[in-house]
Design a protein around this motif. Structure first.
Motif: not given
Lengths: 187, 223
Positions: B161-171, B195-197
């Protein structure tokens, strides 16, 4: 489900070539050493060097088992944390880690059986050759076989060591916080 | 979908008390694309951890799909995460001894689904992130962008239902960053996944329906 995780553990542990090979060979040597010591105890009546050898092998065996359990959790703590993040329970991860530990020991045991056959063949060949050179005859009954009982007893002893290692690993798995999966490298 | 009510969280570091969350109130509706933004140490990652049940608040409530997860047991939280939450990590966190498809399948291994069904779902997820041709490659054989797409496939394989992304593009390099963010937006639209980024990059704001600005543990602006 637990069986599936055990199967996956086998696949994963076989791909961890270095760590798996080192520990599997160490278990092979230890199981062989312990079986041989038990055989000598049975033959000599349980005194002297055979007993000392047996207890040293046991000490090394339990140390190695605990070390293996500790290394598996320590080296894979970020993977364990990630699995917790994506919804694996502690029980699921325990099944996987138990699979790593048990498979390594079981394979070590199978290797020991193979090694014992070769050991008997090599020693038997050398002794027969020596007897032939001395002009005497070699009795096949003198073949230095380790009988089945010491090997089975050793396997049971090592299996119980692995259960202790699994319990230790399980305690360490409980302490791995899923939050460390989100920490940056070096943070 | 997710409601944070009066969340407070403090840490002790080197004898000092750090207030990571200060009376945070936030409502995230189903299907929203939310970006939580702020400088390093502002509490945005703590907010993500608390919203996902990875960390517990000192006080306050988190209502996730009608259930207060702030006081749920660890096993219950694991079950919620397995069924309803997908995670995307900055460092990808792929298992090095598993191939891309196995990494995606791994999420479903502890379920009652049959192996074939798990594999089919993993292949569909890899197809969704345009990584099917790399399914048998190990993480070490993938580029940073491909690793993150594999991580994304793992995050969607169970249709959360939800995707949690912690700095998904950081690298990631700018091109891979765009690919990953476009995919997240596509997942948000096609699957109506919330989506929570969490990011410190203002350049990603254009993807969001809602941008939450944080500073010193508090939400200072929602736009």
């Amino acid at each position: 489900m637990a069986f599936r995780l055990f199967k996956k553990a086998v696949v994963m542990v076989l791909r961890e070539k270095k760590q798996f090979t080192v520990f599997c060979l160490m278990y092979t040597v230890l199981i062989f050493w312990t079986s041989f010591s038990i055989e000598l105890i049975i033959e000599s009546g349980g005194l002297g060097m055979a007993s000392a050898s047996f207890f040293i092998a046991l000490g090394v065996g339990i140390f190695l088992s605990l070390l293996y359990g500790w290394i598996i959790v320590r080296r894979n703590s970020k993977i364990i944390a990630t699995l917790k993040c994506i919804g694996w329970t502690n029980g699921d991860i325990n099944s996987l880690v138990s699979g790593f530990i048990l498979f390594t020991t079981i394979l070590g045991f199978i290797l020991v059986i193979e090694v014992l056959f070769h050991y008997a063949a090599i020693v038997g060949y050398l002794e027969a050759a020596a007897a032939a050179l001395n002009g005497s005859t070699y009795d096949i009954a003198e073949l230095p076989l380790v009988s089945l009982l010491p090997v089975v007893v050793t396997f049971i002893i090592f299996l119980s060591f692995q259960i202790i290692a699994i319990l230790l690993a399980n305690r360490k798995i409980l302490k791995v916080r899923p939050i460390i999966a989100l920490k940056r490298v070096g943070e | 979908m997710i409601e944070a009510i009066d969340l407070n969280k403090e840490y002790r570091r080197a004898g000092a008390i750090i207030r990571a969350l200060a009376d945070v109130n936030l409502t995230i509706k189903s299907g929203e694309f939310v970006i939580v933004q702020g400088p390093t140490g502002c509490g945005k990652s703590t907010l993500l951890n608390v919203l996902s049940g990875l960390d517990l608040p000192d006080s306050g409530r988190i209502i996730f799909d009608g259930e207060n997860i702030a006081r749920a047991t660890e096993d219950r939280l694991s079950k919620i995460r397995r069924q309803k939450v997908g995670f995307v990590f900055q460092d990808f966190n792929l298992v090095p001894t598993l191939t891309a498809v196995e990494n995606v399948m791994a999420l479903l291994w502890p379920t009652v689904l049959r192996e074939k069904e798990i594999e089919n779902r993993a292949i569909a997820a890899l197809r969704d992130v345009h990584l099917l041709e790399r399914k048998d490659h190990y993480p070490v054989q993938l580029s940073g962008g491909e690793k993150q797409r594999c991580g994304l496939a793992r995050a969607i394989v169970h249709r959360p239902r939800v995707i949690l992304a912690d700095e998904p593009t950081g690298n990631l390099d700018p091109e891979s960053e765009k690919q990953v963010m476009d995919l997240l937006k596509q997942i948000n639209k096609d699957m109506e996944t919330t989506i929570i980024v969490v990011t410190h990059r203002a350049s990603l704001n254009s993807y969001a329906d809602k941008v939450v600005q944080m500073e010193k543990g508090a939400i200072i602006k929602i736009q």
